[in-house]
Design an enzyme around this catalytic site. Sequence first.
Site, PDB file in Angstrom:
ATOM      1  N   ASP A 216      42.477  42.767  62.573  1.00 50.97           N
ATOM      2  CA  ASP A 216      43.095  44.085  62.696  1.00 50.97           C
ATOM      3  C   ASP A 216      42.406  45.084  61.763  1.00 50.97           C
ATOM      4  OD1 ASP A 216      45.423  45.663  63.760  1.00 50.97           O
ATOM      5  OD2 ASP A 216      45.926  45.780  61.634  1.00 50.97           O
ATOM      6  N   GLU A 265      32.225  26.204  58.928  1.00 50.37           N
ATOM      7  CA  GLU A 265      32.546  24.858  58.456  1.00 50.37           C
ATOM      8  C   GLU A 265      33.129  23.996  59.575  1.00 50.37           C
ATOM      9  OE1 GLU A 265      35.312  25.380  55.303  1.00 50.37           O
ATOM     10  OE2 GLU A 265      33.865  26.330  53.929  1.00 50.37           O
TER      11      GLU A 265
END
Length: 560
Positions: A216, A265
């Site tokens: 956002d 990751e």
Amino acid sequence: MTTVAPSPHARVLSDAPDWWRQAVVYQVYPRSFADTNGDGLGDIPGITSRVPYLAELGVDAVWLSPFYPSDLADGGYDVADYRDVDPRLGTLADMDELIAQLHAHGIRVVVDIVPNHTSDKHAWFQEALEAGRGSAARERYIFREGTGPDGAEPPTDWVSVFGGAGWERVADGQWYFHNFDVSQPDLNWANPEVRADFVKTLRFWSDRGVDGFRIDVAHMLTKDLTEPLPSRAELEAMPIDGTHPLLDRDDVHEVYAEWRAVFNEYDPPRTAVAEAWVHPSRVPLYASAESLGQSFNFDLLEADFDAGQFRRIVADNLALAAESGSSTTWVLSNHDVVRHATRYGLPDAERGADGRPTLKHGNEWLLSGGRTPALDAERGERRARAAALFVLGLPGSAYLYQGEELGLHEVADIPDAERQDPTFFRSPGVDMGRDGCRVPLPWAASDAAFGFGAGGAHLPQPEWFARYAVDLQDQDPASTLALYRRALGLRHELQADEELSWVDAGSEGVVAFERPGGWVVVTNFGESAAPLPDGEILVSSRELDGGALPGETTVWLRRS
């Protein structure tokens, strides 16, 4: 816990790391999707109960607008806890089940992250109020002393995006900054503790199986608040080029580089898309592989149904995507704008010298309660169907907003006493806010609240919603829902590479392009019929008459 029967439309979840590049992503506004406990608010089990519907629709991913604990001062974008579920909407166990069911149906999950501000009910802000001046707790936010006698005036004359002052005074006399509602204090992104906590949040949801994040107001996090602070007039005169004190600063990408390391990751890497209202030249910074990886293209939200505007927007945004190495995004509606079926049924927007609308498109109509200017609803729906097929034929990601697959219009005549959007209350008589596109969906024409839930709906649904209900459209092969299902199914079958070549359609007002494999998309933006190119007709946004392409119509063809 909601139990969902296996759907015949379920697909195997792709493990491709680039699944997002041409994904069709369906935005769910949770409080207005489906309610299972009868309290008038949509909930997480409600979404789970409709997973077979989403699978039959054929979407690749679901983006969930905020479902976190919230006072709903801004529709859930005032977040009190980023690592929990609002108890009115469900539990973390419900969220785990929703993720599992979506994955079981081959649908990935994207969640909203709201990093610019928290709710004033967040534990950090409550601690800041209690701790007082000079505390470490207040350093997580933007607190300043006031001006004038006894500091009784705000630090600057800055205004909120929602209208009114951008500063609010607390009991001990200091002021805090809020870019949005007074209940949404801005975080201080120069504070390492703030940065570390959001990394923790990203890992929390990634570990639970979330596949990506919508960020956002991604361009608003970092700020330069070196004293003396500029005035509002000085701010407005500053270029927004990476050095502005409040907007689109270069240093925000230091935050996103850290986030990118976290995303990478995981296998496949978690994705992210920026809500960044920035100059086009700045979009590739957010969409680069070193930053968030993708950025929203909002140009179609401001465009008329016009051949020249659509073609220019496509060409410009494909070029921007090539510059960053990302894929572009296409959006016709979302939870912040007037639904496009309504926009296309209103007169074209008045535009300034820069080509941008001078007013929020449709706001004049909203202010009148939907009476003036006159809405041509049938034309709006016809154009909306054509625009949807045009967009779904483009390379890149397509973002659908819940209800657009039903052809839903904006709800204009919501009584003032039942409105919820802070924009309406902070700018009375100027901006009617966003409630009209957030009215709960109609699932069944004859049921209470049109099948949304047994306890009614948190925003009033008009009687005309009945004719757009899912159960009626399920039985109509010519319905807008049937069109979306057909188009999304074909999009999966055609599986074209991210290439586009323009085709000379030979008629003014007609835009055509070809995708690999002989897939041709032709849209007649005009009112009069035009010649229809040769080829096998795959799908059309309206019934065809012989060899002509009707006005305000899109056709997908396959050349032999």
